[in-house]
Design a protein around this motif. Structure first.
Motif, PDB file in Angstrom:
ATOM      1  N   HIS A  60       0.851  -1.197   0.000  1.00 58.42           N
ATOM      2  CA  HIS A  60       0.000   0.000   0.000  1.00 58.42           C
ATOM      3  C   HIS A  60       0.889   1.250   0.000  1.00 58.42           C
ATOM      4  O   HIS A  60       1.705   1.463   0.904  1.00 58.42           O
ATOM      5  CB  HIS A  60      -0.925   0.011   1.216  1.00 58.42           C
ATOM      6  N   GLU A  61       0.703   2.097  -1.010  1.00 60.45           N
ATOM      7  CA  GLU A  61       1.613   3.210  -1.261  1.00 60.45           C
ATOM      8  C   GLU A  61       1.637   4.226  -0.122  1.00 60.45           C
ATOM      9  O   GLU A  61       2.708   4.643   0.345  1.00 60.45           O
ATOM     10  CB  GLU A  61       1.205   3.900  -2.565  1.00 60.45           C
ATOM     11  N   VAL A  62       0.480   4.653   0.346  1.00 62.49           N
ATOM     12  CA  VAL A  62       0.418   5.667   1.402  1.00 62.49           C
ATOM     13  C   VAL A  62       1.072   5.142   2.676  1.00 62.49           C
ATOM     14  O   VAL A  62       1.842   5.849   3.343  1.00 62.49           O
ATOM     15  CB  VAL A  62      -1.040   6.078   1.670  1.00 62.49           C
ATOM     16  N   LEU A  63       0.794   3.903   3.001  1.00 65.29           N
ATOM     17  CA  LEU A  63       1.352   3.285   4.198  1.00 65.29           C
ATOM     18  C   LEU A  63       2.879   3.181   4.099  1.00 65.29           C
ATOM     19  O   LEU A  63       3.605   3.493   5.054  1.00 65.29           O
ATOM     20  CB  LEU A  63       0.725   1.903   4.383  1.00 65.29           C
ATOM     21  N   GLN A  64       3.349   2.763   2.956  1.00 65.11           N
ATOM     22  CA  GLN A  64       4.800   2.649   2.774  1.00 65.11           C
ATOM     23  C   GLN A  64       5.474   4.016   2.837  1.00 65.11           C
ATOM     24  O   GLN A  64       6.562   4.152   3.403  1.00 65.11           O
ATOM     25  CB  GLN A  64       5.102   1.974   1.436  1.00 65.11           C
ATOM     26  N   ASP A  65       4.818   5.036   2.283  1.00 65.21           N
ATOM     27  CA  ASP A  65       5.387   6.387   2.313  1.00 65.21           C
ATOM     28  C   ASP A  65       5.564   6.890   3.741  1.00 65.21           C
ATOM     29  O   ASP A  65       6.605   7.458   4.102  1.00 65.21           O
ATOM     30  CB  ASP A  65       4.494   7.357   1.536  1.00 65.21           C
ATOM     31  N   VAL A  66       4.547   6.687   4.588  1.00 66.55           N
ATOM     32  CA  VAL A  66       4.635   7.202   5.947  1.00 66.55           C
ATOM     33  C   VAL A  66       5.664   6.414   6.758  1.00 66.55           C
ATOM     34  O   VAL A  66       6.374   6.983   7.613  1.00 66.55           O
ATOM     35  CB  VAL A  66       3.248   7.204   6.626  1.00 66.55           C
ATOM     36  N   ILE A  67       5.787   5.112   6.512  1.00 63.67           N
ATOM     37  CA  ILE A  67       6.795   4.318   7.221  1.00 63.67           C
ATOM     38  C   ILE A  67       8.191   4.788   6.836  1.00 63.67           C
ATOM     39  O   ILE A  67       9.074   4.949   7.693  1.00 63.67           O
ATOM     40  CB  ILE A  67       6.599   2.818   6.921  1.00 63.67           C
ATOM     41  N   ARG A  68       8.411   5.046   5.530  1.00 68.74           N
ATOM     42  CA  ARG A  68       9.724   5.544   5.085  1.00 68.74           C
ATOM     43  C   ARG A  68      10.021   6.928   5.658  1.00 68.74           C
ATOM     44  O   ARG A  68      11.163   7.257   5.983  1.00 68.74           O
ATOM     45  CB  ARG A  68       9.761   5.598   3.555  1.00 68.74           C
ATOM     46  N   LYS A  69       8.953   7.723   5.820  1.00 70.85           N
ATOM     47  CA  LYS A  69       9.122   9.083   6.336  1.00 70.85           C
ATOM     48  C   LYS A  69       9.658   9.073   7.766  1.00 70.85           C
ATOM     49  O   LYS A  69      10.534   9.884   8.130  1.00 70.85           O
ATOM     50  CB  LYS A  69       7.788   9.819   6.263  1.00 70.85           C
TER      51      LYS A  69
END
Length: 577
Positions: free
Chosen positions: A565-574
């Motif tokens: 899931h793109e949004v989830l992965q983005d926030v984890i990377r952030k």
């Protein structure tokens, strides 16, 4: 961050089971006129030797056509007049049926009384007349009329007692019905049917304990009475599901071939999400009745839900062979099974066999998606365009489906063009305004997005997601945050239990620095729907509140359930480089 649009997932088989296999049924507030076949033969009237003259036939046809066209009052009155003129109780019965169907209390009183005058020994006419009389506060007359009718029944008294509640179901005062049923059954308490009638009346009046006690009395008199056992289980299910299941299981040990108790047990197990056990019950029932369409349907869905696709397909194909009424839905299931079995050509054939009704559009969507999956995007577009060219209420849905296919296949510009052409032809279409606004938001054309959403709000002030989309887009960009929160709260007033609008509120509260408010809103949203985007937002707020372990755990659980899931992965990377 993602666009404010949230796409709902397709129903999983388990949800379909709950929606379709449960099928408990419900009792309406108005009773249908019971079938006259229950009348004792000795008491059935001698119907007049009525000649079907041209005038009588014309008036009957006129009444039926009026009823079909929505002129129910005119149809009922016409039948009442005809019954008075011909003195035929069959026509009076039809007048009463028309009054019941049309919920015409005043005319029901009149029709029931005409029927009773012409057929004074009819239990059905007595019951309808009694119900109408009760509305006029003449309870004593009701009791006297029904008591006389019951006294005439002879060896058919049990059938008459079972019909009591059905005949009085249109009365609004359920406590009064219970008092009436208890008084009328008093002389017949040696019969199990009398206690059954009392149980029904108590249950409808809201006294579950009283209803169960009455059923126990009925079962003492007739321990193997299937109808009473089933009703007892259904009454127990909401508060004591395990006992409900035990009640039916004990009965089935003595009567293994009993159909209805086994089906009800299977449905209760489905409601309790005990799918393997429910499947066992339906398969067992099928061994006794291999061509029972209701059992085949439930057994097929449960096999599908548990991943036994081969058996599910066999059951569903047999269902079609037996002439199942809702063939379109069966073809949808068979198409899903073929897709899951990596047989796209078979899936296409099944979806193409869906001929109409509410399943037609989902089938066409799946056809288009399958064609895309097979590398045939132009053919998929032609398919949707041909359907849209038919016009009608579904036209916009096919346009939106085509735009969605294009967007999902990285043809954003062509998707926008499709929507713009459609919007030029239908500039006030709420669906096109909403979708084109979201498309404009993805392209960064914020003025276009805002203009279309505000136009949509002006056209449909009750469109909760238009407020939400505009407010979320502003909040996502840190623009006019006070106004953004106001818009989202307007959406939430219109849809107070929508988890995605609650998520938007939490997000704008977070952007405005209200971490505790954001936490409360997002936790409430996530409780209603464990969506990965809500998990991303909630985790970010937890992180900012220095509850980092909770944030990590939440993100990992959400990622496990929604890998990639793109949004989830983005926030984890952030937050976790």
């Amino acid at each position: 961050m993602s666009s404010p649009r949230r796409v709902m997932k397709r129903l999983r088989p388990a949800a379909l089971i709950l929606a379709l296999a449960l099928g408990m049924g419900a009792t309406g507030a108005w009773a249908q006129v019971p079938d006259g076949a229950d009348e004792p033969a000795a008491l059935r009237p001698e119907y007049p030797a009525q000649e079907l003259t041209g005038q009588i036939l014309y008036q009957m046809m006129l009444a039926e056509i009026s009823g079909a066209r929505g002129y129910g009052r005119q149809a009922t009155q016409s039948y009442i007049d005809l019954a008075r003129r011909t003195r035929d109780p069959r026509i009076a019965r039809r007048a009463a049926e028309m009054a019941v169907i049309g919920r015409q209390a005043e005319l029901l009183t009149e029709a029931a009384q005409v029927w009773l005058d012409l057929e004074p020994t009819s239990v059905q006419a007595q019951q309808l007349a009694a119900g109408a009389v009760l509305d006029d506060k003449r309870a004593r007359d009701v009791q006297e009329q029904l008591a006389k009718a019951l006294a005439r029944q002879g060896d058919r008294i049990g059938t008459a007692l079972l019909a009591l509640n059905r005949g009085l179901a249109q009365i609004s005062d359920k406590a009064q019905i219970r008092r009436l049923v208890e008084a009328l059954t008093e002389p017949y308490l040696k019969l199990p049917e009398a206690h059954f009638a009392r149980a029904n009346a108590a249950f409808v009046a809201g006294d579950q304990d009283g209803a169960l006690a009455a059923l126990e009395e009925a079962l003492k008199l007739n321990p193997d009475w299937e109808q009473a056992v089933v009703l007892k289980a259904q009454m127990l299910q909401p508060t004591r599901p395990a006992l409900a299941q035990q009640t039916l299981a004990a009965y089935l040990e003595r009567h293994p071939e009993a159909r209805d108790p086994r089906l009800v047990l299977g449905r209760l197990l489905v409601a309790d999400r005990q799918f393997p056990q429910a499947r066992q019950q339906f398969e067992r029932a099928l061994s006794y009745a291999p061509e029972d369409r209701e059992i085949l349907h439930a057994a097929g869905l449960l096999a599908m839900q548990q991943g036994d696709l081969k058996l599910a397909e066999a059951h569903l194909r047999k269902l079609l062979q037996l002439g199942y009424a809702d063939a379109d839905t069966v073809h949808i299931y068979l198409g899903q099974i073929a897709e899951a079995s990596k047989r796209p050509a078979d899936a296409l054939a099944e979806y193409r066999d869906v001929k109409g009704g509410e399943q037609f559009f989902p089938a066409q969507e799946r056809i288009a998606q399958l064609l895309v999956n097979m590398g045939r995007l132009p053919e998929a577009r032609q398919h949707l365009q041909a359907l849209a060219a038919r016009g009608g209420v579904e036209q916009v849905r096919y346009v939106l489906a085509e735009a969605s296919l294009l967007r999902d296949n990285q043809q954003q510009a062509e998707a926008v063009a499709v929507l713009e052409r459609a919007l030029a032809d239908a500039p006030e279409s709420p669906e096109l305004l909403y979708e084109s606004a979201l498309m404009a938001e993805r392209e960064g054309r914020l003025e276009v997005m805002e203009g279309r959403l505000r136009k949509l709000i002006a056209l449909k002030p009750e469109h909760a997601h238009a407020y939400n989309a505009l407010g979320y887009s502003l909040a996502e960009r840190g623009l006019r945050l006070e106004e953004a929160e106001g818009l989202i709260r307007q959406g939430l007033e219109l849809a107070p239990k929508d988890p995605f609008i609650m998520d938007s509120l939490g997000w704008v509260q977070y952007r405005r620095g209200d971490l505790n408010g954001a936490l409360a809103s997002l936790q409430a949203a996530y409780t209603l729907r464990a969506d990965p985007e809500i998990a991303a937002h909630l985790g970010e707020v937890l992180w900012k509140l220095e509850r980092k372990d909770e944030a990590r755990q939440l993100w990992q659980q959400a990622l496990k359930a929604n890998p990639g899931h793109e949004v989830l992965q983005d926030v984890i990377r952030k937050f976790k480089p």
